[in-house]
Every structure is written in C-alpha cells, then in structure tokens.
Enzyme design. Structure first.
Site, PDB file in Angstrom:
ATOM      1  N   PRO A 184       0.827  -1.212   0.000  1.00 23.83           N
ATOM      2  CA  PRO A 184       0.000   0.000   0.000  1.00 23.83           C
ATOM      3  C   PRO A 184       0.859   1.258   0.000  1.00 23.83           C
ATOM      4  O   PRO A 184       1.753   1.415   0.821  1.00 23.83           O
ATOM      5  CB  PRO A 184      -0.798  -0.125   1.302  1.00 23.83           C
ATOM      6  CG  PRO A 184       0.044  -0.988   2.188  1.00 23.83           C
ATOM      7  CD  PRO A 184       0.731  -1.941   1.274  1.00 23.83           C
ATOM      8  N   LYS A 193       0.455  -4.975   9.962  1.00 29.52           N
ATOM      9  CA  LYS A 193       1.666  -4.459   9.308  1.00 29.52           C
ATOM     10  C   LYS A 193       2.399  -3.504  10.249  1.00 29.52           C
ATOM     11  O   LYS A 193       1.795  -2.587  10.807  1.00 29.52           O
ATOM     12  CB  LYS A 193       1.301  -3.739   8.014  1.00 29.52           C
ATOM     13  CG  LYS A 193       2.480  -3.185   7.225  1.00 29.52           C
ATOM     14  CD  LYS A 193       1.995  -2.638   5.885  1.00 29.52           C
ATOM     15  CE  LYS A 193       3.119  -2.062   5.060  1.00 29.52           C
ATOM     16  NZ  LYS A 193       3.532  -0.726   5.531  1.00 29.52           N
ATOM     17  N   THR A 209      -2.266  -1.209   9.192  1.00 23.80           N
ATOM     18  CA  THR A 209      -0.966  -0.592   9.467  1.00 23.80           C
ATOM     19  C   THR A 209      -0.974  -0.019  10.877  1.00 23.80           C
ATOM     20  O   THR A 209      -1.786   0.843  11.203  1.00 23.80           O
ATOM     21  CB  THR A 209      -0.663   0.511   8.437  1.00 23.80           C
ATOM     22  OG1 THR A 209      -0.564  -0.085   7.136  1.00 23.80           O
ATOM     23  CG2 THR A 209       0.654   1.200   8.763  1.00 23.80           C
ATOM     24  N   HIS A 254       7.924   0.367   7.673  1.00 27.20           N
ATOM     25  CA  HIS A 254       7.343   1.379   6.783  1.00 27.20           C
ATOM     26  C   HIS A 254       8.408   1.983   5.860  1.00 27.20           C
ATOM     27  O   HIS A 254       8.392   3.174   5.552  1.00 27.20           O
ATOM     28  CB  HIS A 254       6.657   2.482   7.592  1.00 27.20           C
ATOM     29  CG  HIS A 254       5.417   3.025   6.943  1.00 27.20           C
ATOM     30  ND1 HIS A 254       4.158   2.804   7.439  1.00 27.20           N
ATOM     31  CD2 HIS A 254       5.231   3.774   5.829  1.00 27.20           C
ATOM     32  CE1 HIS A 254       3.258   3.398   6.674  1.00 27.20           C
ATOM     33  NE2 HIS A 254       3.887   3.996   5.684  1.00 27.20           N
ATOM     34  N   ARG A 294      10.164   5.095   7.097  1.00 27.83           N
ATOM     35  CA  ARG A 294       9.473   6.382   7.060  1.00 27.83           C
ATOM     36  C   ARG A 294       8.939   6.824   8.413  1.00 27.83           C
ATOM     37  O   ARG A 294       8.448   7.939   8.533  1.00 27.83           O
ATOM     38  CB  ARG A 294       8.320   6.317   6.056  1.00 27.83           C
ATOM     39  CG  ARG A 294       8.802   6.227   4.615  1.00 27.83           C
ATOM     40  CD  ARG A 294       7.663   5.915   3.645  1.00 27.83           C
ATOM     41  NE  ARG A 294       6.634   6.931   3.583  1.00 27.83           N
ATOM     42  CZ  ARG A 294       6.736   8.090   2.933  1.00 27.83           C
ATOM     43  NH1 ARG A 294       7.868   8.386   2.299  1.00 27.83           N
ATOM     44  NH2 ARG A 294       5.732   8.944   2.911  1.00 27.83           N
ATOM     45  N   SER A 337       7.763  -5.048   9.065  1.00 28.85           N
ATOM     46  CA  SER A 337       7.907  -3.811   8.307  1.00 28.85           C
ATOM     47  C   SER A 337       8.258  -2.658   9.224  1.00 28.85           C
ATOM     48  O   SER A 337       7.766  -2.587  10.357  1.00 28.85           O
ATOM     49  CB  SER A 337       6.590  -3.490   7.583  1.00 28.85           C
ATOM     50  OG  SER A 337       6.602  -2.194   7.018  1.00 28.85           O
ATOM     51  N   ASP A 351       8.208  -6.697   4.406  1.00 28.35           N
ATOM     52  CA  ASP A 351       8.116  -5.422   3.707  1.00 28.35           C
ATOM     53  C   ASP A 351       9.290  -4.547   4.146  1.00 28.35           C
ATOM     54  O   ASP A 351       9.778  -4.684   5.266  1.00 28.35           O
ATOM     55  CB  ASP A 351       6.785  -4.747   4.090  1.00 28.35           C
ATOM     56  CG  ASP A 351       6.697  -3.291   3.674  1.00 28.35           C
ATOM     57  OD1 ASP A 351       6.262  -3.041   2.547  1.00 28.35           O
ATOM     58  OD2 ASP A 351       7.061  -2.422   4.487  1.00 28.35           O
ATOM     59  N   SER A 373      -4.184   1.438  -0.314  1.00 31.34           N
ATOM     60  CA  SER A 373      -4.063   2.266   0.876  1.00 31.34           C
ATOM     61  C   SER A 373      -5.352   3.021   1.167  1.00 31.34           C
ATOM     62  O   SER A 373      -6.052   3.473   0.253  1.00 31.34           O
ATOM     63  CB  SER A 373      -2.922   3.270   0.692  1.00 31.34           C
ATOM     64  OG  SER A 373      -2.889   4.203   1.756  1.00 31.34           O
TER      65      SER A 373
END
Length: 396
Positions: free
Chosen positions: A107, A269, A186, A293, A296, A291, A324, A136
């Site tokens: 996403p 996630k 997420t 991200h 980020r 993950s 991820d 997303s």
C-alpha cells in the site's frame, strides 16, 4: 526459422528475460532499466521535487531506510549445482489468495502525485500481472473506483485506523463489498513521523485534498461534515480528516473490534518485535507483516530483514509471516523468503515505475522482480519456494 520462433531454454516468469533479448533483434530496448535500483535516480529527475521527496524520503536522517538496504548485504546466497531445476514453480497461496509468485504490491498513498492515473494504473497493472495489490486508505481514488480498475484481479485493503469507529466500519464494509479479500492494518502510522524532505518543502499532500478520496467519498465522513464534499466545505473536511486520521490510544484489546467487523483474513503491518508477533497470534490474527514502513516512521530503527528471523521464530507457523521494507531485487526477495517470509511486499520501485511510465512502468517492475527471483533460484539450484530456507544463506 526466424529467430523470434526459436525455442529458448527458459519459461515461466523468467521468460521475460528472453523476451527482452528477442526484442533486441529488432533494435528494441527496454524503456526502463532492468536494474531497478536505477529507477530512483530517474524518478528524481522526472517527478516534481515535492512528489519525489514524499515517496523517496524517510524519517529523520533516513538511517532506517539505509539499514533496510544494508541488511540484505549481510546475507549471501550459496548456489548449489546439479539439482535438476528444469521445471520451476513460484506460485503460492497467501491468506486465501492464489499468486503467480510471492510478490504483492504494498500500500502506497497519494499515488496521483506520481502519475495522474495513480492507483487506477496500479490496479490495472496488478490485474494484468495477476499479482495482488494492497490499496491504501490514503488513496487518490476511492475503494470502489480502484476495484473497478482492478477488475477480477486479486486485491487487499489496507486500513489506517481512524478515531471515528463508525468511519472505520464504513471503510471495512465498502472494501468487503468491492471485493477486497484480505485486510492489512498498518499499526506504525497513527501519526506522521518527522520527515525532513517533506518538512523542508512544507508539503503534506493530504492538506491539499490529495489522498483523501476514501474519506471524502464515505457516507459516514460526509455526514460528519454536513454532506457531500464541495468547495464550500472542503476546508472543513480536510480539518476533519486531520482530526480523525490516526488513533494513538489503540491497544491490543482493540483488535476484537476488527474481528467483529471483518470476516476475512487480517494481517498486522509494522511488526518488528517478537513479543508483538506473539501478541498478534494470541489475538487471532492471520498474518504479521515485518515492516518499518520503509524507514518512514522511526529513524534509527531496526532493519526489517534483521527483525524477520526473530518474528518467524516467535510465530512458529501459527500465523503467516510477510515481509516489507527494502526490497529492490529478485535476490532480495529470495533472501527474505529464505529467512522465513511467505511472501514480500514491494513499494518504492513500483511507485517509481508508475511515475516514469504509468501502468507499463508498474508492470515492468513486477516482471523484472519475478524474472530475477526465478533466475536467482534456478541458478542456485532451487526449483520451488520450499527450497528457500536458511540453509541457502551464509553471513557475509
């Protein structure tokens, strides 16, 4: 016999390589590089500074993003010979979704800043390549419009869990009705991190009405702002989005709410700690996605690949483990699978492909990754995903 009709020794996903060489007989070369690590530089020149900064940027000094890439170099593949790899099979089923390879499109929000067609182009590319896309919540186009573009392609929905529970339920009901079969929640983005590339340009696309299509088209959201979004109430709608985007008060106990409102598979996630993976299992989640991200959210965080083995050990086959953050090559995918992931999600490379060539750019990225994965496995003496295990790797 024309060269174009000569049988070549590869088939399946890796045949993309042969198609490139055969096109070369007509002096046709790929429009985009097949070394996907080069896409970022091309995208920087093609996209606006704001759009490129948004997709390429990470939190703080971006050390987590660098760590994601460096982690792959800590592991080296040890090829084995004379293993009969004439026939190969990369297909897999993940959370009830049949896939030609262990690859999903992660996403990514606000894709219209990379290309006008945004998520619609990605949806068409995913359907053409039969790979799942994960839409997303922060899409530039609505859940329903993306589903229409995706046709009968496999698709999952990613939830940014808003404060308004009625809005969350509405998102889930719309996704289910539109044919999204699995839910990705997420966990690591209940607020936006300190991202200097965006801050230095004072750029947040949501405040400009980009990436809020699912909110603006939602009946619960519209009711809260007094009706359909118009020029007159647009600013109020954006402020309402700001107030509801994330919920930092959520705890593990709140996962019961998801089970009450989503009857399909659920993946969490943002898992990086083994104890969090155990809690996800205890909460009855179907999958965890290791993950950070893409670097980020937390600067100086553990690399996703470094976190993967601990999470796999903690889960003990009680839930599916996906990976991820940092995937750029087929060899990267092979390493992540060897360390225990069932499949991987790729993000920035396809965003760059989208920005450079729209739907065709996304398909190019998918085909390159799948072909390189199959070739990496074949030349390492591995003919199926079952052969990808820690025994094929050594520490650098």
């Amino acid at each position: 016999m024309p060269m174009s009709q000569v049988e070549v020794p590869l088939s399946g996903l890796a045949d993309f390589q042969n198609s490139i060489y055969l096109q070369g007989l007509g002096d046709v070369v790929p429009a985009l590089p097949t070394d996907l690590t080069k896409l970022e530089g091309l995208a920087e020149r093609a996209l606006s500074a704001q759009a490129f900064g948004y997709v390429a940027g990470s939190a703080g000094s971006e050390s987590t993003a660098r760590a994601n890439r460096a982690a792959f170099d800590k592991w080296r593949i040890v090829p084995r010979m004379l293993r009969d790899v004439a026939e190969r099979d990369l297909s897999v089923e993940v959370l009830g979704t049949a896939m030609p390879s262990p690859l999903l499109l992660a996403p990514i929000g606000v894709q219209s800043i990379f290309h006008p067609d945004g998520e619609l182009a990605v949806a068409r590319a995913a359907a053409a390549e039969k790979v799942p896309m994960v839409l997303s919540t922060a899409s530039s186009y609505s859940i329903e419009d993306v589903a229409e573009a995706n046709g009968d392609g496999p698709r999952w929905y990613q939830l940014y869990w808003p404060k308004d529970r009625d809005l969350a339920v509405s998102f889930l009901e719309r996704a289910k009705a539109a044919g999204y079969t699995a839910l990705v929640v997420t966990l690591d983005t209940f607020t936006l991190a300190w991202r200097p590339r965006d801050l230095d340009q004072a750029y947040l696309p949501f405040l400009r009405g980009i990436g809020v299509a699912n909110y603006f088209s939602d009946p619960v959201f519209q009711k809260a702002v007094g009706g359909p979004i118009t020029k007159e109430n647009r600013d109020m709608a954006i402020l309402h989005w700001v107030a509801n985007f994330g919920n930092p008060s959520l705890t593990w106990d709140d996962l019961i709410f998801l089970r009450d409102h989503w009857d399909g598979p659920i993946a969490l996630k943002g898992i990086q700690h083994p104890d969090d993976a155990r809690q996800a299992v205890d909460a009855g989640m179907d999958a965890v996605i290791v993950s950070n991200h893409g670097g980020r959210q937390v600067d100086g965080a553990i690399a996703s690949l470094d976190a993967l083995p601990g999470v796999v050990e903690a889960v003990h086959d009680q839930a599916t483990v996906l990976f991820d953050s940092g995937i750029r090559t087929g060899a990267d995918i092979a390493k992540a699978l060897a360390l225990g992931a069932k499949a991987v999600l790729v993000a920035r490379p396809y965003a760059y492909g989208l920005g450079l060539a729209g739907q065709a750019g996304v398909q190019h990225v998918v085909r390159c990754l799948q072909a390189e994965l199959e070739l990496t496995m074949t030349l390492s003496g591995i003919k199926s995903l079952d052969g990808l295990n820690p025994d094929i790797l050594v520490r650098a």
